[in-house]
Design an enzyme around this catalytic site. Structure first.
Site, PDB file in Angstrom:
ATOM      1  N   ARG A 137      11.364  -7.721   1.641  1.00  8.10           N
ATOM      2  CA  ARG A 137      11.721  -6.266   1.815  1.00  8.10           C
ATOM      3  C   ARG A 137      12.737  -6.126   3.025  1.00  8.10           C
ATOM      4  NH1 ARG A 137       6.751  -2.397   3.700  1.00  8.10           N
ATOM      5  NH2 ARG A 137       7.177  -3.080   5.790  1.00  8.10           N
ATOM      6  N   ARG A 174       3.665  -7.457  14.151  1.00  4.79           N
ATOM      7  CA  ARG A 174       2.627  -6.832  13.318  1.00  4.79           C
ATOM      8  C   ARG A 174       1.549  -7.214  12.648  1.00  4.79           C
ATOM      9  NH1 ARG A 174       5.395  -3.450   9.623  1.00  4.79           N
ATOM     10  NH2 ARG A 174       7.184  -5.179   9.218  1.00  4.79           N
ATOM     11  N   LYS A 194       0.869  -1.329  -0.099  1.00 10.56           N
ATOM     12  CA  LYS A 194       0.095   0.016  -0.008  1.00 10.56           C
ATOM     13  C   LYS A 194       0.879   1.111   0.006  1.00 10.56           C
ATOM     14  CE  LYS A 194      -0.783  -0.213   5.026  1.00 10.56           C
ATOM     15  NZ  LYS A 194       0.190  -1.093   5.092  1.00 10.56           N
TER      16      LYS A 194
HETATM   17  P1  AMP Z   1       4.219   1.291   8.936  1.00 14.72           P
HETATM   18  O1  AMP Z   1       5.349   1.445   8.285  1.00 14.72           O
HETATM   19  O2  AMP Z   1       3.054   1.906   8.388  1.00 14.72           O
HETATM   20  O3  AMP Z   1       3.985  -0.299   9.077  1.00 14.72           O
HETATM   21  O4  AMP Z   1       4.295   1.952  10.467  1.00 14.72           O
HETATM   22  C1  AMP Z   1       5.527   1.075  11.135  1.00 14.72           C
HETATM   23  C2  AMP Z   1       5.525   1.252  12.616  1.00 14.72           C
HETATM   24  O5  AMP Z   1       4.885   2.751  12.941  1.00 14.72           O
HETATM   25  C3  AMP Z   1       4.076   0.659  13.101  1.00 14.72           C
HETATM   26  O6  AMP Z   1       4.396  -0.877  13.426  1.00 14.72           O
HETATM   27  C4  AMP Z   1       3.808   1.467  14.461  1.00 14.72           C
HETATM   28  O7  AMP Z   1       4.775   1.165  15.581  1.00 14.72           O
HETATM   29  C5  AMP Z   1       3.954   2.926  14.086  1.00 14.72           C
HETATM   30  N1  AMP Z   1       2.766   3.565  13.219  1.00 14.72           N
HETATM   31  C6  AMP Z   1       2.611   3.839  12.178  1.00 14.72           C
HETATM   32  N2  AMP Z   1       1.598   4.325  11.786  1.00 14.72           N
HETATM   33  C7  AMP Z   1       0.889   4.312  13.014  1.00 14.72           C
HETATM   34  C8  AMP Z   1      -0.443   4.724  13.352  1.00 14.72           C
HETATM   35  N3  AMP Z   1      -1.409   5.296  12.617  1.00 14.72           N
HETATM   36  N4  AMP Z   1      -0.934   4.497  14.822  1.00 14.72           N
HETATM   37  C9  AMP Z   1       0.129   3.967  15.812  1.00 14.72           C
HETATM   38  N5  AMP Z   1       1.382   3.584  15.178  1.00 14.72           N
HETATM   39  C10 AMP Z   1       1.659   3.822  13.937  1.00 14.72           C
END
Ligand code: AMP
Length: 189
Positions: free
Chosen positions: A129, A146, A15
């Site tokens: 990745r 995650r 995404k």
């Molecule tokens: P992502 O790259 O979107 O997978 O985000 C990496 C990490 O950032 C996640 O595992 C969370 O620890 C934190 N994170 C990103 N966006 C959010 C959100 N909207 N709410 C809470 N934690 C977030």
């Protein structure tokens, strides 16, 4: 053409890649909360220090912390004419805050692009990745973590947005350009 868009889906679904393409090609300003938090951690900012432990252990950062960051961006000049949110909202509480922010701005979401793919495909992408990018939250244990956080805290957003008539499903198997074509036909349908 929708101008206020959320992208939603499990980790590894591509995404972020599609959000970047859509943002560049359709000139819609975008924010990736994951990228922003990783950069804050790398730069050692106060926000980075607050969120470091959460991000590095695969947990969500507190709703209030991330909502404040996103609200500030949504109120900025950059996001005035439209936006693409990648990685936010991640919980029902965040989605409700987003509704309140947009109500205050007399705006509303146009659509939520929900990326779906078989679990084995997304896990495979994540492991690849991890090798290429070396992200510190891409170890096998943290990838599993995650996913479980996604299922418990983020997946309920699918029904939240479906019930509001905002959900557009995109099957994200295929090449980047093939998926982009599906994104375009979903948002232009
Ligand atoms: P992502 O790259 O979107 O997978 O985000 C990496 C990490 O950032 C996640 O595992 C969370 O620890 C934190 N994170 C990103 N966006 C959010 C959100 N909207 N709410 C809470 N934690 C977030």
């Amino acid at each position: 053409m929708p101008k206020r868009i959320v992208v939603l889906g499990p980790p590894g679904v591509g995404k972020g890649t599609q959000a970047k393409l859509l943002s560049e090609r359709k000139r819609i300003p975008t924010i990736s909360t994951g990228d922003l938090l990783r950069k804050s951690i790398a730069d050692g900012t106060p926000l980075g220090n607050t969120v470091k432990e959460y991000v590095e252990s695969g947990k969500l950062v507190p709703d209030a912390v991330i909502t404040e960051v996103v609200e500030e961006w949504l109120d900025s000049e950059e996001a005035k004419e439209g936006f693409l949110l990648d990685g936010f909202p991640r919980t029902i509480a965040q989605a409700e805050s987003l509704e309140q922010i947009l109500n205050r701005q007399s705006q509303k979401l146009d659509c939520v692009l929900y990326f779906i793919a078989p679990l084995d495909v997304v896990k495979e992408r994540l492991f690849n990745r991890a090798k290429i990018e070396g992200r510190s939250d891409d170890t096998p244990e943290l990838i599993e973590k995650r996913f479980s956080v996604y299922r418990q805290q983020t997946e309920p957003l699918v029904e939240f947005y479906r019930s509001r008539g905002l959900l557009l499903e995109v099957d994200c198997t295929g090449s980047i350009e093939e998926v982009y074509e599906k994104v375009k036909s979903a948002i232009c349908s």
